[in-house]
Design a protein around this motif. Structure first.
Motif, PDB file in Angstrom:
ATOM      1  N   ILE A  44       0.842  -1.203   0.000  1.00  0.00           N
ATOM      2  CA  ILE A  44       0.000   0.000   0.000  1.00  0.00           C
ATOM      3  C   ILE A  44       0.871   1.245   0.000  1.00  0.00           C
ATOM      4  N   SER A  45       1.917   1.215   0.815  1.00  0.00           N
ATOM      5  CA  SER A  45       2.826   2.356   0.895  1.00  0.00           C
ATOM      6  C   SER A  45       3.510   2.615  -0.442  1.00  0.00           C
ATOM      7  N   GLU A  46       3.934   1.575  -1.099  1.00  0.00           N
ATOM      8  CA  GLU A  46       4.579   1.728  -2.408  1.00  0.00           C
ATOM      9  C   GLU A  46       3.603   2.280  -3.439  1.00  0.00           C
ATOM     10  N   LYS A  47       2.359   1.825  -3.375  1.00  0.00           N
ATOM     11  CA  LYS A  47       1.344   2.328  -4.297  1.00  0.00           C
ATOM     12  C   LYS A  47       1.067   3.812  -4.039  1.00  0.00           C
ATOM     13  N   ALA A  48       1.005   4.194  -2.757  1.00  0.00           N
ATOM     14  CA  ALA A  48       0.775   5.597  -2.404  1.00  0.00           C
ATOM     15  C   ALA A  48       1.911   6.476  -2.923  1.00  0.00           C
ATOM     16  N   GLU A  49       3.141   6.003  -2.802  1.00  0.00           N
ATOM     17  CA  GLU A  49       4.287   6.768  -3.296  1.00  0.00           C
ATOM     18  C   GLU A  49       4.260   6.877  -4.825  1.00  0.00           C
ATOM     19  N   LEU A  50       3.832   5.818  -5.484  1.00  0.00           N
ATOM     20  CA  LEU A  50       3.713   5.851  -6.942  1.00  0.00           C
ATOM     21  C   LEU A  50       2.646   6.854  -7.378  1.00  0.00           C
ATOM     22  N   LEU A  51       1.499   6.846  -6.705  1.00  0.00           N
ATOM     23  CA  LEU A  51       0.442   7.810  -7.023  1.00  0.00           C
ATOM     24  C   LEU A  51       0.919   9.234  -6.784  1.00  0.00           C
ATOM     25  N   ASN A  52       1.706   9.437  -5.714  1.00  0.00           N
ATOM     26  CA  ASN A  52       2.240  10.759  -5.432  1.00  0.00           C
ATOM     27  C   ASN A  52       3.173  11.222  -6.551  1.00  0.00           C
ATOM     28  N   SER A  53       4.010  10.311  -7.031  1.00  0.00           N
ATOM     29  CA  SER A  53       4.925  10.653  -8.129  1.00  0.00           C
ATOM     30  C   SER A  53       4.162  11.024  -9.398  1.00  0.00           C
ATOM     31  N   ARG A  54       3.085  10.304  -9.672  1.00  0.00           N
ATOM     32  CA  ARG A  54       2.280  10.612 -10.845  1.00  0.00           C
ATOM     33  C   ARG A  54       1.636  11.992 -10.724  1.00  0.00           C
ATOM     34  N   ARG A  55       1.080  12.275  -9.551  1.00  0.00           N
ATOM     35  CA  ARG A  55       0.466  13.597  -9.357  1.00  0.00           C
ATOM     36  C   ARG A  55       1.503  14.705  -9.489  1.00  0.00           C
ATOM     37  N   TYR A  56       2.682  14.464  -8.968  1.00  0.00           N
ATOM     38  CA  TYR A  56       3.757  15.454  -9.049  1.00  0.00           C
ATOM     39  C   TYR A  56       4.133  15.720 -10.504  1.00  0.00           C
ATOM     40  N   VAL A  58       2.242  15.294 -13.144  1.00  0.00           N
ATOM     41  CA  VAL A  58       1.132  16.024 -13.762  1.00  0.00           C
ATOM     42  C   VAL A  58       1.189  17.500 -13.375  1.00  0.00           C
ATOM     43  N   SER A  59       1.537  17.784 -12.132  1.00  0.00           N
ATOM     44  CA  SER A  59       1.621  19.172 -11.655  1.00  0.00           C
ATOM     45  C   SER A  59       2.757  19.916 -12.349  1.00  0.00           C
ATOM     46  N   LEU A  60       3.893  19.250 -12.514  1.00  0.00           N
ATOM     47  CA  LEU A  60       5.013  19.870 -13.236  1.00  0.00           C
ATOM     48  C   LEU A  60       4.616  20.176 -14.677  1.00  0.00           C
ATOM     49  N   ALA A  61       3.886  19.255 -15.290  1.00  0.00           N
ATOM     50  CA  ALA A  61       3.430  19.477 -16.666  1.00  0.00           C
ATOM     51  C   ALA A  61       2.463  20.654 -16.727  1.00  0.00           C
ATOM     52  N   TYR A  62       1.640  20.796 -15.692  1.00  0.00           N
ATOM     53  CA  TYR A  62       0.687  21.918 -15.645  1.00  0.00           C
ATOM     54  C   TYR A  62       1.432  23.247 -15.644  1.00  0.00           C
ATOM     55  N   PHE A  63       2.435  23.365 -14.793  1.00  0.00           N
ATOM     56  CA  PHE A  63       3.176  24.633 -14.732  1.00  0.00           C
ATOM     57  C   PHE A  63       3.975  24.868 -16.014  1.00  0.00           C
ATOM     58  N   SER A  64       4.434  23.798 -16.623  1.00  0.00           N
ATOM     59  CA  SER A  64       5.159  23.953 -17.890  1.00  0.00           C
ATOM     60  C   SER A  64       4.253  24.522 -18.978  1.00  0.00           C
ATOM     61  N   SER A  65       2.955  24.251 -18.847  1.00  0.00           N
ATOM     62  CA  SER A  65       2.011  24.738 -19.855  1.00  0.00           C
ATOM     63  C   SER A  65       1.599  26.189 -19.619  1.00  0.00           C
ATOM     64  N   LEU A  66       1.942  26.735 -18.448  1.00  0.00           N
ATOM     65  CA  LEU A  66       1.559  28.114 -18.124  1.00  0.00           C
ATOM     66  C   LEU A  66       2.594  29.106 -18.620  1.00  0.00           C
ATOM     67  N   HIS A  67       2.122  30.293 -18.919  1.00  0.00           N
ATOM     68  CA  HIS A  67       3.018  31.412 -19.197  1.00  0.00           C
ATOM     69  C   HIS A  67       3.224  32.141 -17.875  1.00  0.00           C
ATOM     70  N   ALA A  68       4.455  32.132 -17.371  1.00  0.00           N
ATOM     71  CA  ALA A  68       4.734  32.607 -16.020  1.00  0.00           C
ATOM     72  C   ALA A  68       4.236  34.034 -15.788  1.00  0.00           C
ATOM     73  N   GLY A 101       7.330  16.762  -3.615  1.00  0.00           N
ATOM     74  CA  GLY A 101       6.552  17.657  -4.466  1.00  0.00           C
ATOM     75  C   GLY A 101       5.177  18.006  -3.937  1.00  0.00           C
ATOM     76  N   TYR A 102       4.986  18.000  -2.623  1.00  0.00           N
ATOM     77  CA  TYR A 102       3.668  18.280  -2.063  1.00  0.00           C
ATOM     78  C   TYR A 102       3.196  19.690  -2.417  1.00  0.00           C
ATOM     79  N   LEU A 103       4.062  20.677  -2.203  1.00  0.00           N
ATOM     80  CA  LEU A 103       3.673  22.066  -2.467  1.00  0.00           C
ATOM     81  C   LEU A 103       3.328  22.271  -3.934  1.00  0.00           C
ATOM     82  N   THR A 104       4.116  21.716  -4.822  1.00  0.00           N
ATOM     83  CA  THR A 104       3.864  21.857  -6.252  1.00  0.00           C
ATOM     84  C   THR A 104       2.488  21.317  -6.618  1.00  0.00           C
ATOM     85  N   GLN A 105       2.147  20.171  -6.050  1.00  0.00           N
ATOM     86  CA  GLN A 105       0.843  19.577  -6.326  1.00  0.00           C
ATOM     87  C   GLN A 105      -0.296  20.458  -5.791  1.00  0.00           C
TER      88      GLN A 105
END
Length: 401
Positions: A44-56, A58-68, A101-105
């Motif tokens: 369960i812990s490994e799955k939670a960490e994997l989900l966290n990495s995926r969300r992170y 996605v969040s990085l991709a979101y900011f990459s799509s923004l014009h600062a 990457g909690y804050l980024t998410q």
């Protein structure tokens, strides 16, 4: 033969439900009674960490799509409008493991939600960095290109010098970790208040708003002020998150009454289905079987999963009297903030922040609410206070995208 056939069908229904349907379903549902029976905590812990990495990612991709510059300008334009409808502050401190990457998410989700929201027309989002080493929080440095950031130990000038709490905010040394936590909370709350909003949403950097969060908050505000009789315009706050591990069925009167109500609904359904327009002595049997069936099903699924059915529409979310624990996401009306700040200033060395806030509302005889199901999810499996402490991983098995 009819009674025998009825009993046979009821027996088949029970066998199918509790051998073929409920166990496979519970295996996939955190907080269900079978979840830890079939899932190892390490997995369960490994799955939670994997989900966290995926969300992170996605969040990085979101900011990459923004014009600062455009993203920053959105909030600067809002601030120039003057009286704001909503100010959202994300309180953050550097974590030992910066790769989580909690804050980024959190900032990505809230930024997207605010820019799409139609209910709060004038809104402002900012990162509230309360780390004493202002340059060591790498996530803030990356995100402040897109989102305004304010610092407790750097640019405190946004808070009026007439504030009675300035000396606390400038304090470098604290007696305990919890004292700093409370003063940090005060600083971010007052920073948001200084922007003259109607409401303040103060969220911690390891919480994510769900897609319907602002829709539900807006609906509940209208219900409190327009449709409630008498109107409730002076509530102290609305808690938008409460730990799921404490939302299950328990030996409490309210939760027991919920079970009884569910049993009565089930009893009525069974009578309607099996004895509709039939005067039969088996009606009482159907009633008992229906009540037992529904109660057993919800007990095995547990209340956290049953609450998810309320997400169908904003109208189905419930407002309950707020418990004492936890401050990951709190929604404050403007009027209560000066009183709360004054109270916390005197309590910051004696209690955890959430308990001090709860003591404030009880001492002032104020009403505060909690929304169920949660409008935010917690992603901080590793806390910023106890660096090596890991929370129950089943709390972090969810998908946001």
């Amino acid at each position: 033969m009819r009674p025998i056939k009825s009993l046979l069908w009821l027996t088949i229904l029970f066998v199918i439900t509790f051998t073929l349907w409920i166990p496979p379903l519970c295996i996939k549902l955190p907080f269900s009674k079978f979840y830890y029976v079939y899932n190892k905590e390490k997995d369960i812990s490994e799955k939670a960490e994997l989900l966290n990495s995926r969300r992170y990612n996605v969040s990085l991709a979101y900011f990459s799509s923004l014009h600062a510059e455009s993203s920053q300008q959105f909030y600067h334009n809002m601030e120039k409008l003057g009286h704001l409808d909503l100010v959202v502050a994300v309180i953050t401190v550097k974590r030992k493991d910066g790769t989580l990457g909690y804050l980024t998410q959190s900032v990505a989700r809230m930024d997207k939600l605010l820019k799409e929201d139609k209910h709060f027309q004038r809104k402002y989002l900012f990162i509230c960095n309360v780390d004493q080493d202002v340059n060591s929080h790498e996530e803030v440095k990356k995100l402040e290109k897109y989102i305004p950031a304010h610092y407790r130990f750097k640019n405190i000038t946004r808070i009026p010098h007439t504030s009675p709490h300035i000396s606390l905010y400038l304090q470098q040394n604290h007696f305990t970790t919890y004292q700093k936590e409370t003063i940090d909370y005060m600083f971010c709350l007052e920073m948001a208040y200084s922007m003259n909003p109607e409401y303040v949403l103060l969220m911690e950097d390891d919480t994510l708003p769900l897609p319907m969060a602002l829709d539900v908050v807006n609906f509940k505000l209208k219900w409190l002020t327009l449709f409630r009789n008498p109107p409730m315009t002076n509530f102290a706050y609305i808690k938008l998150y409460y730990p799921p591990k404490w939302q299950g069925f328990a030996n409490e009167l309210r939760r027991i009454l919920e079970l009884v109500a569910i049993g009565m609904v089930g009893a009525g359904c069974f009578v309607a289905v099996f004895a509709f327009r039939k005067k039969t002595s088996l009606q009482y049997l159907y009633f008992i079987f229906g009540a037992v069936y529904f109660i057993l099903v919800v007990l095995l699924l547990d209340r956290q999963n049953v609450l998810e059915l309320r997400r169908i529409a904003s109208q189905f979310y419930s407002l309950n009297i707020s418990p004492g624990c936890c401050t990951p996401a709190m929604f404050y009306p403007r009027w209560v903030i000066p009183q709360l700040l004054s109270y916390l200033a005197g309590e910051n060395n004696r209690h955890h922040t959430d308990i001090a806030i709860y003591d404030f509302i009880t001492s002032k005889n104020l009403t505060a609410y909690q929304i169920e199901p949660n409008l935010f999810v917690h992603i901080g499996m590793y806390t910023s206070i106890h660096q090596n402490s890991r929370k129950d991983p089943q709390e972090f098995i969810f998908s946001m995208y």
